[in-house]
Design a protein around this motif. Structure first.
Motif, short mmCIF file in Angstrom:
data_model
loop_
_atom_site.label_atom_id
_atom_site.label_comp_id
_atom_site.label_asym_id
_atom_site.label_seq_id
_atom_site.Cartn_x
_atom_site.Cartn_y
_atom_site.Cartn_z
N ILE A 10 0.90 -1.12 -0.03
CA ILE A 10 0.01 -0.06 0.06
C ILE A 10 0.93 1.10 0.00
O ILE A 10 0.38 2.39 -0.20
CB ILE A 10 -0.91 -0.13 1.06
N LEU A 11 2.18 0.75 -0.18
CA LEU A 11 3.13 2.21 0.01
C LEU A 11 2.92 3.17 -1.07
O LEU A 11 3.30 4.45 -1.13
CB LEU A 11 4.53 1.68 0.42
N GLY A 12 2.60 2.64 -2.08
CA GLY A 12 2.43 3.41 -3.29
C GLY A 12 1.10 4.52 -3.16
O GLY A 12 1.16 5.43 -4.14
N PHE A 13 0.38 4.30 -2.27
CA PHE A 13 -0.79 4.97 -2.29
C PHE A 13 -0.60 6.22 -1.20
O PHE A 13 -0.26 5.68 0.21
CB PHE A 13 -2.08 4.31 -1.86
N PRO A 14 -0.34 7.36 -1.56
CA PRO A 14 -0.01 8.45 -0.65
C PRO A 14 -1.11 8.93 0.37
O PRO A 14 -2.31 8.73 0.09
CB PRO A 14 0.57 9.73 -1.29
N HIS A 15 -0.82 9.45 1.60
CA HIS A 15 -1.73 9.86 2.34
C HIS A 15 -2.03 11.28 1.99
O HIS A 15 -1.13 12.37 2.31
CB HIS A 15 -1.23 10.09 3.72
N ARG A 16 -3.27 11.77 1.30
CA ARG A 16 -3.46 12.78 0.62
C ARG A 16 -4.80 13.29 1.21
O ARG A 16 -5.80 13.00 0.54
CB ARG A 16 -3.45 12.84 -0.87
N PRO A 17 -4.90 14.12 2.38
CA PRO A 17 -6.25 14.30 2.76
C PRO A 17 -6.90 15.08 1.79
O PRO A 17 -8.44 15.15 1.86
CB PRO A 17 -5.74 15.49 4.01
N GLU A 18 -6.43 16.00 0.80
CA GLU A 18 -7.43 16.38 -0.15
C GLU A 18 -8.05 15.76 -1.08
O GLU A 18 -9.11 16.11 -1.70
CB GLU A 18 -6.49 17.71 -0.93
N TRP A 19 -7.83 14.60 -1.12
CA TRP A 19 -8.36 13.46 -2.09
C TRP A 19 -9.57 12.99 -1.46
O TRP A 19 -10.44 12.48 -2.09
CB TRP A 19 -7.43 12.24 -2.27
N GLY A 20 -9.82 13.15 0.16
CA GLY A 20 -11.16 13.04 0.47
C GLY A 20 -11.12 11.56 1.20
O GLY A 20 -10.19 10.62 0.74
N ALA A 21 -12.05 11.25 2.07
CA ALA A 21 -12.19 9.94 2.69
C ALA A 21 -12.49 8.83 1.95
O ALA A 21 -11.75 7.72 2.03
CB ALA A 21 -13.26 10.02 3.94
N ALA A 22 -13.34 8.96 1.13
CA ALA A 22 -13.64 7.83 0.07
C ALA A 22 -12.61 7.21 -0.62
O ALA A 22 -12.67 6.05 -0.64
CB ALA A 22 -14.81 8.28 -0.90
N ALA A 23 -11.48 8.16 -1.20
CA ALA A 23 -10.51 7.51 -2.17
C ALA A 23 -9.56 6.74 -1.27
O ALA A 23 -9.17 5.74 -1.31
CB ALA A 23 -9.76 8.86 -2.48
N HIS A 24 -9.34 7.14 0.10
CA HIS A 24 -8.32 6.30 0.87
C HIS A 24 -9.21 5.09 1.40
O HIS A 24 -8.71 4.16 1.40
CB HIS A 24 -8.10 7.27 2.21
N ARG A 25 -10.66 4.96 1.61
CA ARG A 25 -11.43 3.74 2.13
C ARG A 25 -11.36 2.84 0.66
O ARG A 25 -10.98 1.60 0.99
CB ARG A 25 -12.76 4.18 2.40
N ARG A 26 -11.47 3.43 -0.37
CA ARG A 26 -11.46 2.35 -1.48
C ARG A 26 -10.00 1.69 -1.60
O ARG A 26 -9.88 0.83 -2.05
CB ARG A 26 -11.92 2.97 -2.70
N ALA A 27 -9.18 2.65 -1.59
CA ALA A 27 -7.80 2.02 -1.84
C ALA A 27 -7.28 1.31 -0.82
O ALA A 27 -6.93 -0.02 -1.19
CB ALA A 27 -6.65 3.42 -1.67
#
Length: 304
Positions: A10-27
Motif C-alpha cells: 500500500i506504500l504506493g498510495f500516498p496519504h493525501r487528505p485533499e483527496w477525501g475519505a472515500a478515496a482512502h477507503r477504496r484504496a
C-alpha cells in the motif's frame, strides 16, 4: 520456474487528505482484497477471522463498509502482513478514511445517487464529461443552478434548493487547490446555449462566467463545444462523467451515468474503457479548445 509473486504493498498510495475519505477507503479496500488473495485465504475464512459474514468481507473489499481498525488489524494478522511500515501506512490511511465525506456538510441535500461521484472527484487527476442538455454542474452560476434544480425538483423546500445550489457551485473549488488539482475536460452540446434557463440575463451571466473560468483556470479547465454537425457522435441523451485518478493502480477509473431520477456507476475496466472511447470520439469531433472563447462570445451576443 515462474518468479515468485510479490506481496501487495500500500506504500504506493500516498496519504493525501485533499483527496477525501472515500478515496482512502477504496484504496484500502482493494488492498485488503489483494492481501487476502496473496495469502490464498477465501472470503469465508476471512469472515470467520472477524466474526462476520462473507457479505461483510465483500462490502469491506469494495469500500462500501466503513473500516474498523480492530477488524483490519485482525485481517492483516490473518493475511500475514507483518511489515511495520506497511501497517503504519494502513493505520494512517484508515484515519483519513474515517473522516467526513466532502458531501456530508450537505447530507440532507446531497442526492444519494450523486454521493459516490462527489466523494471521489477530489481524488481525480482528470475529469472528462459530456453534457448534452445543460451547463455542467461544476461550471454553473448560482442563479443558473437554482433554476435548474427548481425545475427538476419543483416540490423541494426553498432551503433544500439553496443547499443543493451551494453544494453544486462549491465543487469548482477543487480545481483551484494548490496541490495537484484535477483537470476538467468538459464537452457541451451547442444547443445548451440556445436553451433558455431563466431570463436572457441569466444566460448572459452564465456564459460570461464560463469565459471568466476559462481565463481563471487556464491550465485546469478545457471546454469544448459539440455542434449539431457531429451527428450520431453527439446523440447521447444523458450526461457522462469519467474519472481517472492520481493513483490508478489503487483506484480504477470510475464512470458516472446520470439519469432523470438516479445514476449508474461503472468501474469494470471493459466498461470504463468503452465510455472513455465514446468521450474521446466526442472530443475529436467537437470544436477545438482554441475555438471555445470565440464560440462563447457568439453565444453571449445572442443573449445580449
Amino acid at each position: 520456474m515462474a518468479a515468485e509473486q510479490k506481496a501487495p504493498s500500500i506504500l504506493g498510495f500516498p496519504h493525501r487528505p485533499e483527496w477525501g475519505a472515500a478515496a482512502h477507503r477504496r484504496a484500502l479496500a482493494g488492498h485488503l482484497r489483494r492481501c487476502r488473495d496473496y495469502a490464498r485465504i477465501g472470503p469465508r475464512q476471512a469472515a470467520r477471522c472477524i466474526d462476520a459474514s462473507e457479505s461483510t468481507i465483500s462490502r469491506l473489499e469494495t469500500g462500501l463498509t466503513a473500516l474498523k481498525p480492530a477488524e483490519v488489524e485482525r485481517l492483516l494478522d490473518e493475511y500475514g502482513v507483518r511489515d511495520p511500515v506497511e501497517r503504519q501506512r494502513i493505520t494512517a490511511l484508515m484515519q483519513e478514511a474515517a473522516k467526513p465525506e466532502v458531501w456530508q456538510p450537505y447530507a440532507h441535500a446531497a442526492p444519494t445517487t450523486l454521493r459516490p461521484l462527489l466523494a471521489m472527484e477530489p481524488a481525480a487527476r482528470r475529469i472528462l464529461s459530456y453534457e448534452p442538455q445543460l451547463v455542467p454542474g461544476w461550471l454553473q452560476t448560482e442563479e443558473y443552478a437554482q433554476i435548474v434544480i427548481r425545475a427538476t425538483h419543483p416540490t423541494l423546500p426553498a432551503k433544500e434548493i439553496a443547499d443543493r445550489v451551494s453544494l453544486r457551485v462549491q465543487r469548482i473549488g477543487m480545481l483551484r487547490r494548490e496541490t495537484d488539482p484535477p483537470t476538467l475536460l468538459a464537452v457541451m452540446d451547442s444547443e445548451v446555449f440556445r436553451r433558455p434557463v431563466g431570463s436572457p440575463g441569466v444566460m448572459y451571466r452564465q456564459i460570461k462566467h464560463l469565459l471568466a473560468l476559462l481565463e481563471d483556470l487556464r491550465f485546469r479547465l478545457r471546454l469544448q463545444i459539440a455542434p449539431l454537425s457531429v451527428g450520431a457522435a453527439g446523440a447521447i441523451g444523458h450526461p457522462i462523467v469519467h474519472l481517472r485518478f492520481f493513483a490508478p493502480e489503487y483506484l480504477p477509473d470510475l464512470v458516472y451515468l446520470e439519469q432523470y431520477e438516479g445514476a449508474v456507476y461503472r468501474e469494470k475496466p471493459s466498461e470504463s474503457e468503452r465510455y472513455q472511447a465514446v468521450l474521446n470520439q466526442l472530443c475529436g469531433v467537437a470544436s477545438p479548445v482554441e475555438q471555445t472563447p470565440s464560440l462563447l462570445q457568439e453565444a453571449l451576443e445572442a443573449w445580449r
